[in-house]
Structures are given as C-alpha cells and as structure tokens.
Design a protein around this motif. Sequence first.
Motif, PDB file in Angstrom:
ATOM      1  N   ARG A 141      -7.627  29.834  51.703  1.00  0.00           N
ATOM      2  CA  ARG A 141      -7.442  28.587  50.966  1.00  0.00           C
ATOM      3  C   ARG A 141      -6.834  27.513  51.839  1.00  0.00           C
ATOM      4  O   ARG A 141      -6.048  27.802  52.715  1.00  0.00           O
TER       5      ARG A 141
ATOM      6  N   GLN B 110      -7.832  27.785  37.651  1.00  0.00           N
ATOM      7  CA  GLN B 110      -8.754  26.662  37.817  1.00  0.00           C
ATOM      8  C   GLN B 110      -8.628  25.762  36.597  1.00  0.00           C
ATOM      9  O   GLN B 110      -8.358  26.203  35.507  1.00  0.00           O
TER      10      GLN B 110
ATOM     11  N   GLN C 181     -15.267  22.791  42.814  1.00  0.00           N
ATOM     12  CA  GLN C 181     -14.463  23.293  41.713  1.00  0.00           C
ATOM     13  C   GLN C 181     -13.176  22.476  41.644  1.00  0.00           C
ATOM     14  O   GLN C 181     -12.516  22.273  42.660  1.00  0.00           O
ATOM     15  N   MET C 182     -12.887  21.994  40.430  1.00  0.00           N
ATOM     16  CA  MET C 182     -11.631  21.272  40.243  1.00  0.00           C
ATOM     17  C   MET C 182     -10.469  22.226  40.466  1.00  0.00           C
ATOM     18  O   MET C 182     -10.423  23.288  39.852  1.00  0.00           O
ATOM     19  N   MET C 183      -9.567  21.856  41.358  1.00  0.00           N
ATOM     20  CA  MET C 183      -8.425  22.714  41.658  1.00  0.00           C
ATOM     21  C   MET C 183      -7.189  21.835  41.808  1.00  0.00           C
ATOM     22  O   MET C 183      -7.281  20.715  42.288  1.00  0.00           O
ATOM     23  N   GLN C 184      -6.067  22.349  41.389  1.00  0.00           N
ATOM     24  CA  GLN C 184      -4.821  21.586  41.505  1.00  0.00           C
ATOM     25  C   GLN C 184      -4.045  21.939  42.771  1.00  0.00           C
ATOM     26  O   GLN C 184      -3.159  21.211  43.180  1.00  0.00           O
TER      27      GLN C 184
ATOM     28  N   GLN D 166      -5.584  23.438  45.767  1.00  0.00           N
ATOM     29  CA  GLN D 166      -6.352  23.631  46.997  1.00  0.00           C
ATOM     30  C   GLN D 166      -7.344  22.500  47.205  1.00  0.00           C
ATOM     31  O   GLN D 166      -7.960  22.041  46.253  1.00  0.00           O
ATOM     32  N   TRP D 167      -7.539  22.125  48.451  1.00  0.00           N
ATOM     33  CA  TRP D 167      -8.629  21.200  48.776  1.00  0.00           C
ATOM     34  C   TRP D 167      -9.931  21.964  48.936  1.00  0.00           C
ATOM     35  O   TRP D 167     -11.011  21.417  48.722  1.00  0.00           O
TER      36      TRP D 167
ATOM     37  N   THR E 218     -15.973  26.303  49.036  1.00  0.00           N
ATOM     38  CA  THR E 218     -15.715  25.597  47.786  1.00  0.00           C
ATOM     39  C   THR E 218     -14.800  24.424  48.088  1.00  0.00           C
ATOM     40  O   THR E 218     -13.789  24.583  48.771  1.00  0.00           O
TER      41      THR E 218
ATOM     42  N   ASN F 291     -12.784  20.805  46.563  1.00  0.00           N
ATOM     43  CA  ASN F 291     -12.205  20.140  45.406  1.00  0.00           C
ATOM     44  C   ASN F 291     -12.861  18.758  45.247  1.00  0.00           C
ATOM     45  O   ASN F 291     -12.819  17.948  46.185  1.00  0.00           O
TER      46      ASN F 291
ATOM     47  N   HIS G 258     -11.896  16.160  43.905  1.00  0.00           N
ATOM     48  CA  HIS G 258     -10.949  15.061  44.143  1.00  0.00           C
ATOM     49  C   HIS G 258     -10.965  14.594  45.599  1.00  0.00           C
ATOM     50  O   HIS G 258     -10.561  13.473  45.902  1.00  0.00           O
TER      51      HIS G 258
ATOM     52  N   LEU H 297      -5.012  13.197  43.131  1.00  0.00           N
ATOM     53  CA  LEU H 297      -5.111  14.212  42.081  1.00  0.00           C
ATOM     54  C   LEU H 297      -4.957  13.623  40.700  1.00  0.00           C
ATOM     55  O   LEU H 297      -5.148  14.300  39.704  1.00  0.00           O
TER      56      LEU H 297
END
Length: 153
Positions: free
Chosen positions: A5, A33, A76-79, A81-82, A92, A94, A96, A151
């Motif tokens: 990650r 996620q 994938q939207m993640m808070q 991880q980039w 994968t 992010n 954002h 974010l």
Amino acid sequence: MERERIAIQRRTTPNPLKTQTGGHRKNRQSNRQNPEITGQAHQSGVLRSLHVFRNRLDALLPSALWVSTPPALKLQMMQTQWGNCSPGGTITLNPHLIKAPRDCVDYVILHELCHLKEHNHGPAFWALLARIMPDWEQHKARLDGMAEMMLQK
Ligand SMILES: [Zn+2]
C-alpha cells in the motif's frame, strides 16, 4: 502475500481517527473501503479518472523495464491509501488522486510499478524508485501537503 500500500500522509491532522501515521510502514489496521461512489456523476468522474490514470500508466511503462505485461488498473475510493499493488499485479488507485498534479500522480503510479518487482519497501525498492524517478521525494511531499484538501468531497 499482503497488498503493498501507499499510505496517505497528511500534514494536518484534524481527525485522528481518519489519519494514519507511520508513512510507508505496512498498516495492519483495517482499511475499510469507503462506498462513496454512488450517483451517475460520480460514476462518470471515476471513468474519466480511470482514463487519465491509464494514459499516465501507459506513458510511464517504458521506464519500468521489468514490467513485461501492462498491469490491470482499477479505482477504489480509499481514505488511507493513494494506491496499492496486489500480489497478482493489479494496481489500484484512489480516484481522489485525480486532483493532484501530474508529477504526483506519476509518483504514485511509479511507486506501484516498482512493487511489481520489489514487493516490499526494502532498500532495493527505494533504489529502484530513485532510479526511475530521482526526485520522487519532492513529489511525495507535495502530495502529502495536499492530501487533506484532496480527500474532501
Ligand atoms: Zn509502497
């Protein structure tokens, strides 16, 4: 093998619950996620992001000489991880990240491409990254500095 990650580091930490410290250290706490992708607008934005990321990945692949087959790419939207790289070689990212300058996007993609060869953050990994992106630290610092803003929805 665990996924590799790339952690999101934020300079300001208004909400300790959402903030990860420890940088590139492997994070064993759960990374739930975030099922944020709902409406049509979101969907088309995500598709556009995927297209942009795919183009950057294609542009960067020639410098990753160890990659013989272009990796699968997903969003994938993640808070926390980039991006990450699965043991099977899927990258994968992010969505954002689309708000970041191109060099920062490239940094994350190159970081993940390096994981296709070095599946950890050992010295060989950092040496490899420095070889294909000598100024990666600068782009990472810039990305970290913008994380809080990026974010936000
Ligand atoms: Zn990594």
